[in-house]
Scaffold this motif. Structure first.
Motif, mmCIF file in Angstrom:
data_model
loop_
_atom_site.group_PDB
_atom_site.id
_atom_site.type_symbol
_atom_site.label_atom_id
_atom_site.label_comp_id
_atom_site.label_asym_id
_atom_site.label_seq_id
_atom_site.Cartn_x
_atom_site.Cartn_y
_atom_site.Cartn_z
ATOM 1 N N VAL A 9 0.855 -1.180 0.000
ATOM 2 C CA VAL A 9 0.000 0.000 0.000
ATOM 3 C C VAL A 9 0.896 1.235 0.000
ATOM 4 O O VAL A 9 1.705 1.397 0.913
ATOM 5 C CB VAL A 9 -0.913 0.030 1.248
ATOM 6 C CG1 VAL A 9 -1.772 1.289 1.256
ATOM 7 C CG2 VAL A 9 -1.778 -1.210 1.316
ATOM 8 N N PRO A 10 0.768 2.095 -1.013
ATOM 9 C CA PRO A 10 1.556 3.332 -0.970
ATOM 10 C C PRO A 10 0.993 4.260 0.112
ATOM 11 O O PRO A 10 -0.219 4.350 0.282
ATOM 12 C CB PRO A 10 1.380 3.924 -2.368
ATOM 13 C CG PRO A 10 0.173 3.273 -2.934
ATOM 14 C CD PRO A 10 -0.014 1.962 -2.216
ATOM 15 N N GLY A 11 1.849 4.904 0.844
ATOM 16 C CA GLY A 11 1.413 5.815 1.898
ATOM 17 C C GLY A 11 1.352 5.130 3.249
ATOM 18 O O GLY A 11 1.877 4.036 3.449
ATOM 19 N N THR A 12 0.682 5.781 4.167
ATOM 20 C CA THR A 12 0.581 5.311 5.545
ATOM 21 C C THR A 12 -0.812 4.758 5.785
ATOM 22 O O THR A 12 -1.805 5.334 5.352
ATOM 23 C CB THR A 12 0.847 6.473 6.520
ATOM 24 O OG1 THR A 12 2.161 6.980 6.257
ATOM 25 C CG2 THR A 12 0.766 6.021 7.970
ATOM 26 N N VAL A 13 -0.879 3.629 6.494
ATOM 27 C CA VAL A 13 -2.157 3.021 6.863
ATOM 28 C C VAL A 13 -2.270 3.093 8.393
ATOM 29 O O VAL A 13 -1.324 2.771 9.104
ATOM 30 C CB VAL A 13 -2.261 1.564 6.372
ATOM 31 C CG1 VAL A 13 -3.605 0.963 6.761
ATOM 32 C CG2 VAL A 13 -2.063 1.495 4.863
ATOM 33 N N VAL A 14 -3.436 3.532 8.860
ATOM 34 C CA VAL A 14 -3.676 3.728 10.293
ATOM 35 C C VAL A 14 -4.909 2.924 10.709
ATOM 36 O O VAL A 14 -5.904 2.887 9.992
ATOM 37 C CB VAL A 14 -3.901 5.225 10.601
ATOM 38 C CG1 VAL A 14 -4.248 5.444 12.064
ATOM 39 C CG2 VAL A 14 -2.679 6.045 10.216
ATOM 40 N N ALA A 15 -4.825 2.289 11.868
ATOM 41 C CA ALA A 15 -5.974 1.611 12.474
ATOM 42 C C ALA A 15 -6.339 2.369 13.746
ATOM 43 O O ALA A 15 -5.457 2.702 14.544
ATOM 44 C CB ALA A 15 -5.640 0.164 12.787
ATOM 45 N N ARG A 16 -7.637 2.642 13.915
ATOM 46 C CA ARG A 16 -8.115 3.384 15.090
ATOM 47 C C ARG A 16 -9.229 2.620 15.792
ATOM 48 O O ARG A 16 -10.080 2.023 15.152
ATOM 49 C CB ARG A 16 -8.665 4.747 14.682
ATOM 50 C CG ARG A 16 -7.676 5.656 14.024
ATOM 51 C CD ARG A 16 -8.356 6.969 13.606
ATOM 52 N NE ARG A 16 -7.557 7.723 12.676
ATOM 53 C CZ ARG A 16 -6.596 8.562 13.027
ATOM 54 N NH1 ARG A 16 -6.326 8.760 14.294
ATOM 55 N NH2 ARG A 16 -5.917 9.207 12.100
ATOM 56 N N ALA A 17 -9.206 2.702 17.098
ATOM 57 C CA ALA A 17 -10.276 2.155 17.935
ATOM 58 C C ALA A 17 -10.709 3.264 18.882
ATOM 59 O O ALA A 17 -9.876 3.789 19.632
ATOM 60 C CB ALA A 17 -9.797 0.944 18.709
ATOM 61 N N GLY A 18 -11.974 3.627 18.819
ATOM 62 C CA GLY A 18 -12.460 4.700 19.683
ATOM 63 C C GLY A 18 -11.727 6.013 19.454
ATOM 64 O O GLY A 18 -11.536 6.790 20.372
ATOM 65 N N GLY A 19 -11.253 6.244 18.227
ATOM 66 C CA GLY A 19 -10.541 7.473 17.904
ATOM 67 C C GLY A 19 -9.049 7.425 18.173
ATOM 68 O O GLY A 19 -8.299 8.259 17.694
#
Length: 111
Positions: A9-19
Motif C-alpha cells: 500500500v503506498p502511503g501510511t495506513v492507520v488503524a483506530r479504535a475509539g478514535g
C-alpha cells in the motif's frame, strides 16, 4: 480457484479504535479476495502493542489457519478484533508476520 492478490500500500495506513491510533505503518499490504472487502495487513511490529492472544482460531481454505487477538484500549477490550496467519499457505506467504483488523470493529484508513 480463488485468485487472491496481495500488494504493498503506498502511503501510511492507520488503524483506530475509539478514535485512538492502535497501529500505524508505511509498510502495509492489502489483500484482495473476490467477494470480500480489501483487508489491510500491518507488520506485526507496527500492530502488536495493543493485542492480546485470543483462543479463537479459524480456517480459510485459501489462506490457512488464523489466530485471533483481543485489543485492549482505554475504552475497554474489543474481543477478536484482529487476526494473523502465522503460517499461511504458500500462495499468500506475503502476509506471514502481519496482523489484520476487522473493519466492523476497527477503523482502518489509508492516508
Amino acid at each position: 480457484m480463488t485468485e487472491i492478490v496481495i500488494e504493498p500500500v503506498p502511503g501510511t495506513v492507520v488503524a483506530r479504535a475509539g478514535g485512538a491510533v492502535i497501529a500505524e505503518t508505511s509498510e502495509a499490504l492489502v489483500l484482495r479476495e473476490p467477494g470480500y472487502d480489501p483487508v489491510h495487513y500491518f507488520p506485526r511490529g507496527d500492530a502488536i502493542a495493543f493485542c492480546d492472544p485470543s483462543p479463537k482460531r479459524s480456517h480459510c481454505p485459501h489462506k490457512g489457519e488464523a489466530s485471533y487477538f483481543h485489543l485492549t484500549t482505554k475504552s475497554g477490550a474489543i474481543e477478536n478484533a484482529a487476526w494473523s496467519y502465522e503460517t499461511p499457505l504458500a500462495s499468500v506467504a506475503a502476509i506471514a508476520g502481519h496482523i489484520a483488523f476487522g473493519h466492523d470493529k476497527i477503523a482502518v484508513e489509508v492516508l
